[in-house]
Design an enzyme around this catalytic site. Structure first.
Site, PDB file in Angstrom:
ATOM      1  N   GLU A  65      93.831 103.434  30.068  1.00 20.11           N
ATOM      2  CA  GLU A  65      94.301 104.748  30.507  1.00 20.11           C
ATOM      3  C   GLU A  65      94.554 104.716  32.005  1.00 20.11           C
ATOM      4  OE1 GLU A  65      93.129 109.443  30.854  1.00 20.11           O
ATOM      5  OE2 GLU A  65      91.815 107.873  31.583  1.00 20.11           O
ATOM      6  N   ASP A  75      88.841 104.049  29.583  1.00 24.34           N
ATOM      7  CA  ASP A  75      89.011 105.305  30.310  1.00 24.34           C
ATOM      8  C   ASP A  75      89.243 105.087  31.809  1.00 24.34           C
ATOM      9  OD1 ASP A  75      88.576 108.340  30.194  1.00 24.34           O
ATOM     10  OD2 ASP A  75      87.099 107.789  31.712  1.00 24.34           O
TER      11      ASP A  75
HETATM   12  C1  GLC Z   1      89.914 110.428  31.388  1.00 23.58           C
HETATM   13  C2  GLC Z   1      89.683 111.253  30.143  1.00 23.58           C
HETATM   14  C3  GLC Z   1      89.278 112.635  30.544  1.00 23.58           C
HETATM   15  C4  GLC Z   1      88.007 112.543  31.360  1.00 23.58           C
HETATM   16  C5  GLC Z   1      88.185 111.618  32.551  1.00 23.58           C
HETATM   17  C6  GLC Z   1      86.870 111.266  33.172  1.00 23.58           C
HETATM   18  O1  GLC Z   1      91.025 110.870  32.096  1.00 23.58           O
HETATM   19  O2  GLC Z   1      90.804 111.229  29.307  1.00 23.58           O
HETATM   20  O3  GLC Z   1      89.112 113.464  29.431  1.00 23.58           O
HETATM   21  O4  GLC Z   1      87.638 113.820  31.799  1.00 23.58           O
HETATM   22  O5  GLC Z   1      88.780 110.394  32.184  1.00 23.58           O
HETATM   23  O6  GLC Z   1      86.141 110.410  32.351  1.00 23.58           O
END
Ligand code: GLC
Length: 538
Positions: free
Chosen positions: A267, A203
């Site tokens: 991500e 994440d």
């Molecule tokens: C990422 C996740 C999102 C979350 C954020 C903070 O972007 O996909 O859903 O709110 O991280 O953890």
């Protein structure tokens, strides 16, 4: 399946489960792990290879699991560790790989580490998070902003310092410069790898480090009212800092110490050139840094062809591509493009070169669900209302069948409202309909599995001279078998000409009787996509 030199995560297709909204097994209105287990056969029949499950660890749910209070447990709302082990075993029995969400950037403010850290300035864990004295006027140390609105700093009244949070105050950023933090967080990976998980979706990796000197971010001259308030500044000092690469490489070394080609997906919402750095020097980083660029590219043949060309050209040698068209943070395809083009988009995603990720519900064409003000759950919408930033509309329960609770829950009210169309738009109805979106996804996944040209083959853009048509070839280097994909992104018919004898239609996104030989030219109907087989040597 693809050739033997390809790893499962290259030829395979990933399906994202947002567990709160997938399947409730105990009638509390929130999905859970035993619920997922009962739907594994559905996923096998759909034809995906791996499931990525958004966070299921213990959490106060300030950000619905992305605020982790215990990295090595399961939140009771989702079940138990034993449920998790059963799910992994059942998935593996069916040949499905399991990818967990790993949230390294921040914990919950209720994590014991943070409770200790904030207890006093001299606590041994003080430095596990990012603390700073107030500015001379008593305000936050600098101008950094929270992604979810407001300053990225919150004052701890007891110790008189601010803590940094890229997201909510309830999501304090871990200090990855501290070797103890790094060791503890790498141990988390081992905990789950030992339990048999096949990989992680990591994440918010671009937020892992911030400038050590805490310099102000520059103002963003392109910010306009209506945009996220966090975009008022350019995140020059809070995003994509050089130190992140070594941390990613450390995660990768942990994963690589396990047999079975464990996968790390990162991500990172970054421009293509910056994204490529996350493959790491010599591919020592993520196997798949998520490629979100289709989400922000206009739905036009020229723009998409240019994006694919740019992305393909930027890939480091040996790096494997991937494509995303939706997730739990972004508007649904059928809402963005309309139901007709959502089918074309499905064909695009399943036929581009690289690993596709499907977000739950996209396979039945679910749409964004308007959330009445009293039912808003997402903290982003609560903190920054009315700008359309809230993510609840894309997180509503999976629509399994026409009955009460949509087959998702037996509770009177699920945690988020069901879409109004659930009695007509649902899995059961689409299983009975040979031309449904679900039937299209199944046909595409079956074709992809049968054709190494699609799952592992080469890619080449094709100019067909028809406006609105995006066309490309995929071919299997080993056999020379060549497929052409032609997607009509417009709402008028288009002619495709110049086919050599022997060309034939394998699949139309309309799923009607259209298959068989092409006589020289073919007419693409509005919003129709086709996969064609080209004669050998064409
Ligand atoms: C990422 C996740 C999102 C979350 C954020 C903070 O972007 O996909 O859903 O709110 O991280 O953890």
């Amino acid at each position: 399946m693809a050739g033997k030199n390809f790893a499962w995560w290259q030829s395979g297709v990933i399906y994202q489960i947002y567990p709160r909204s997938f399947q409730d097994s105990n009638g509390d209105g929130v999905g859970d792990l035993p619920g997922i287990l009962t739907r594994l056969d559905y996923l096998v029949a759909l034809g995906v290879d791996a499931i990525w499950i958004s966070p299921v660890m213990p959490s106060p749910m300030a950000d619905f699991g992305y605020d982790v209070a215990d990295y090595t447990g399961i939140d009771p709302v989702f079940g138990t560790l034993a449920d998790f082990d059963r799910l992994v075993a059942a998935a593996h029995e069916r040949g499905l790989y399991v990818i967990l969400d790993y949230v390294p950037n921040h914990s919950s403010d209720r994590h014991p580490w943070f409770l200790e850290s904030r207890a006093s300035r001299s606590n041994p864990k003080r430095d596990w998070y990012i603390w700073c004295d107030p500015a001379p006027d008593g305000g936050p140390p600098n101008n950094w902003l929270s992604e979810f609105g407001g300053p990225a700093w919150t004052l701890d009244a007891v110790t008189g310092q601010y803590w940094y949070h890229a997201y909510l105050p309830e999501q304090p950023d871990l200090n990855w410069r501290n070797p103890q933090v790094r060791d503890a967080m790498l141990a988390v990976l081992r905990f789950w790898l030992d339990r048999g998980v096949d990989g992680f979706r990591v994440d918010a990796i671009h937020h892992l480090f911030e400038d050590g000197r805490l310099r102000d971010n520059p103002p963003n001259p392109d910010w306009k009212p209506g945009m996220s308030p966090a975009r008022r500044v350019i995140r020059a000092h809070t995003m994509d800092q050089p130190e992140v690469q070594e941390a990613v490489a450390a995660m990768r070394r942990v994963a690589d110490a396990y047999p079975g080609k464990r996968l790390l997906i990162g991500e990172a919402y970054l421009p293509i050139d910056r994204l490529m750095a996350y493959y790491g020097p010599g591919l020592s980083g993520f196997q798949l840094p998520f490629n979100f660029h289709l989400l922000s590219t206009p739905w036009e043949a020229g723009a998409i062809a240019a994006l694919v060309a740019r992305y393909e050209a930027a890939l480091p040698p040996g790096a494997w591509p991937n494509w995303v068209l939706g997730n739990h943070d972004r508007s649904r395809l059928a809402s963005r493009l309309g139901p007709a083009q959502a089918r074309v988009a499905a064909m695009l995603l399943m036929t581009l070169r690289g690993t596709p990720t499907i977000y739950q519900g996209e396979e039945i064409g679910m749409t964004d669900v308007p959330i009445p003000p009293g039912r808003v759950q997402d903290p982003w919408e609560r903190r920054v209302p009315g700008l359309g930033l809230g993510r609840d509309p894309v997180r509503t329960p999976m629509q399994w069948e026409a009955g009460a609770g949509a087959g998702f829950t037996t509770a009177a009210e699920p945690w988020l409202p069901l879409a109004e169309d659930w009695t007509s738009l649902n899995v059961a109805a689409q299983e009975r309909d040979a031309s449904s979106m679900l039937s299209l996804y199944r046909a595409l996944l079956t074709l992809r599995r049968a054709e190494p040209a699609l799952s592992a083959g080469a890619y080449g853009s094709v100019v067909v001279g028809a406006p609105d048509v995006l066309a490309y070839d995929r071919w299997d280097e080993a056999t020379g078998r060549r497929l052409r994909i032609a997607l009509n992104l417009g709402d008028g018919p288009q002619m495709l000409a110049g086919f050599a004898p022997g060309a034939r239609v394998l699949l139309s996104s309309h799923l009607d009787e259209r298959s068989g030989p092409i006589q020289g030219a073919m007419r693409l109907r509005p919003a129709e996509g086709v996969v064609l087989e080209l004669p050998a040597g064409a």
